[in-house]
Write an enzyme that holds these catalytic residues in place. Structure first.
Site, PDB file in Angstrom:
ATOM      1  N   GLU A  45       0.849  -1.113  -0.101  1.00 21.61           N
ATOM      2  CA  GLU A  45      -0.046  -0.006  -0.032  1.00 21.61           C
ATOM      3  C   GLU A  45       0.983   1.154  -0.104  1.00 21.61           C
ATOM      4  O   GLU A  45       0.410   2.243  -0.647  1.00 21.61           O
ATOM      5  CB  GLU A  45      -0.972   0.036   1.069  1.00 21.61           C
ATOM      6  CG  GLU A  45      -1.868  -1.109   1.149  1.00 21.61           C
ATOM      7  CD  GLU A  45      -1.588  -2.273   2.039  1.00 21.61           C
ATOM      8  OE1 GLU A  45      -2.247  -3.172   2.556  1.00 21.61           O
ATOM      9  OE2 GLU A  45      -0.206  -2.272   2.277  1.00 21.61           O
ATOM     10  N   CYS A  72      -2.289  -2.967   7.283  1.00 22.05           N
ATOM     11  CA  CYS A  72      -1.792  -2.780   8.801  1.00 22.05           C
ATOM     12  C   CYS A  72      -2.009  -1.496   9.246  1.00 22.05           C
ATOM     13  O   CYS A  72      -2.537  -0.672   8.628  1.00 22.05           O
ATOM     14  CB  CYS A  72      -0.411  -3.286   8.898  1.00 22.05           C
ATOM     15  SG  CYS A  72       0.758  -1.917   8.167  1.00 22.05           S
ATOM     16  N   CYS A  75      -0.275   1.326   7.180  1.00 21.20           N
ATOM     17  CA  CYS A  75      -0.635   1.513   6.011  1.00 21.20           C
ATOM     18  C   CYS A  75      -2.150   2.156   5.758  1.00 21.20           C
ATOM     19  O   CYS A  75      -2.581   3.076   5.052  1.00 21.20           O
ATOM     20  CB  CYS A  75      -0.655   0.088   5.206  1.00 21.20           C
ATOM     21  SG  CYS A  75       0.852  -0.433   4.538  1.00 21.20           S
TER      22      CYS A  75
END
Length: 144
Positions: A45, A72, A75
């Protein structure tokens, strides 16, 4: 999402592939692949966001981010800061955790919800079986 899966196959040791597309035209605007060996913050990302940020005149509010696994917290924060309004992912953080892969157990929706200036809609489970298969193979190698 199919393109994100193709990209993810480029790094079987970390198959986190990402595509950012124009939500109105479907045009792919940027792609990213996890390369944490190069930089610990270079997830799929963040790689795609960095690439797209280099393009002039990006209309972030029209974009959709597709990724093989739930973003996560790092990101997710980058997605919020970028103004990307929609995230589509395959494998959940819970599944990655259950496979024994290191994770920060904080859903992307929670990061988005806690933003005081916007956030994104998250849709999970898209092509989940295909995405899960990539991470199951990764877990077999990592946990062997």
């Amino acid at each position: 999402m199919r393109r994100a899966l193709e990209i993810a196959r480029g790094n079987p040791d970390a198959p986190f592939g990402c595509v950012i597309a124009d939500g109105e035209t479907g045009e792919v605007l940027a792609e990213g692949l996890n390369d944490a060996e190069k930089s610990p913050i270079l997830h799929g990302e963040t790689d795609a966001i960095i690439r797209l940020a280099r393009a002039p005149g990006v209309e972030w509010g029209r974009t959709i981010l597709y990724t093989t696994a739930e973003p996560c917290p790092m990101c997710s924060g980058a997605i919020v800061w970028s103004g990307i309004p929609r995230v589509v992912f395959g494998t959940s953080i819970g599944t990655l955790k259950n496979l024994g892969l290191p994770q920060i157990d904080l859903p992307c929706e929670e990061v988005s919800r806690r933003s005081s200036f916007g956030g994104f809609e998250a849709v999970g489970g898209v092509l989940e079986e295909e995405c899960d298969a990539l991470f199951e193979e990764m877990a077999r190698r990592v946990n062997a």
